[in-house]
Design an enzyme around this catalytic site. Structure first.
Site, PDB file in Angstrom:
ATOM      1  N   SER A 156       0.864  -0.922   0.065  1.00  0.00           N
ATOM      2  CA  SER A 156      -0.019   0.100  -0.022  1.00  0.00           C
ATOM      3  C   SER A 156       1.080   1.218   0.093  1.00  0.00           C
ATOM      4  O   SER A 156       1.952   1.088   0.293  1.00  0.00           O
ATOM      5  CB  SER A 156      -0.926   0.158   1.326  1.00  0.00           C
ATOM      6  N   TYR A 169      -2.413  -0.258  10.334  1.00  0.00           N
ATOM      7  CA  TYR A 169      -2.253  -0.538   8.954  1.00  0.00           C
ATOM      8  C   TYR A 169      -0.913  -0.126   8.245  1.00  0.00           C
ATOM      9  O   TYR A 169      -0.266  -1.091   7.544  1.00  0.00           O
ATOM     10  CB  TYR A 169      -3.318   0.045   8.139  1.00  0.00           C
TER      11      TYR A 169
END
Ligand SMILES: NC(=O)c1ccc[n+]([C@@H]2O[C@H](COP(=O)([O-])OP(=O)(O)OC[C@H]3O[C@@H](n4cnc5c(N)ncnc54)[C@H](O)[C@@H]3O)[C@@H](O)[C@H]2O)c1
Length: 265
Positions: A156, A169
């Site tokens: 990501s 995250y």
């Protein structure tokens, strides 16, 4: 002032299938029931590959099959963080796997570290890190025996910067980058390539709640300034299948942003 207007706005993306690119290959795709994983599964199947589509949502896997009756998916309903489910996925592949797309992942709720609950931390790490490790451990073991294979891990923007998500995250996706680099070094001499793709905003069903006021206040304005328009999942599949395919024979250990230039800003 927002930079959104200056982000690349090319022509609409039209997927160009490369007939036979995955002919004779078996690919496992996790998170294949939705979003980026679904786009990867469909593209590989259209290019002749045998796709083992894994997801913890049985409904989504059913949808994948009913939407594409022309494509033969082997579907496995399972949770990649559970070893027994990972074994079922690998057995469904027939214990011979040429390509592994580690796509399944979940978001956090944008909390800074002093607000992180054990529940969120453990859930995010169980899927994004432990699940990916378990899938890779099982599949790369088979690839070592076969002396070939390609793996693409979906990281990501949060794996390469600190302002794209909450702490859990962000830390989990930095771990994905670490797993990718370590594995690329370990397995390069054995003919196994391991790369990552780092998506920016992409139109999928991923759930991202701003439950933290501090996270929203600090990250919201930063993301508005630099975030290019969200991509289609098929655009991410183009990058992922390139790295999984024989079109990228000399590439391993790369973390490739597919983010409309966000990481360059
Ligand atoms: N959408 C974005 O903007 C974006 C940006 C950066 C990175 N990513 C990453 O892309 C990947 C795919 O996400 P997406 O946006 O397509 O989301 P999505 O929610 O549309 O699809 C993810 C799929 O994974 C499945 N899944 C989740 N946890 C699982 C588990 N433990 N076992 C099996 N299946 C599981 C879900 O059921 C879902 O079908 C994730 O790793 C995510 O972190 C997405």
């Amino acid at each position: 002032m927002s930079d959104i207007a200056t982000a690349p706005q090319g022509p609409e993306f039209v997927e160009k299938i490369v007939p036979g690119r995955f002919e004779g290959k078996t690919a496992i795709v996790t998170g294949a029931g939705s979003g980026i994983g679904k786009a990867v599964a469909i593209r590989i199947a259209r290019e002749g590959g045998r796709v083992v589509a894994a997801d913890w949502s049985a409904d989504r896997l059913e949808e994948l099959k009913s939407e594409h009756p022309d494509l033969a998916f082997v579907t496995v309903n399972g949770d990649i963080s559970q070893e027994a489910d990972v074994t079922r996925i690998v057995v469904a592949a027939g214990l011979v796997v040429d390509c592994l797309a580690n796509v399944a992942g979940i978001m956090d709720e944008f909390q800074p570290i002093h607000e992180v609950t054990d529940a969120i931390w453990e859930k995010v790490f169980a899927v994004n890190v432990t699940g990916m490790m378990r899938m890779s451990r099982a599949v790369i073991g088979l690839m070592v025996a076969a002396g070939k294979g390609t793996v693409v891990n979906v990281a990501s923007e949060a794996g390469i910067r600190g302002s794209a998500a909450g702490t859990a995250y962000t830390a989990s996706k930095h771990a994905v980058v670490g797993m990718t680099l370590s594995s690329s070094v370990m397995y390069a001499p054995l003919g196994i390539r391991v790369n990552a793709v780092a998506p920016g905003g992409t139109k999928t069903n991923i759930v991202a709640n701003f439950s933290s006021q501090m996270g929203a206040e600090r990250l919201g304005p930063l993301m508005q300034v630099v975030l290019p328009p969200a991509a289609e999942a098929a655009e991410l599949a183009a990058a992922i299948t390139f790295l999984l395919s024989d079109d990228s024979p000399n590439i391993t250990g790369v973390v490739l942003p597919s983010d409309g230039g966000w990481s360059a800003i």
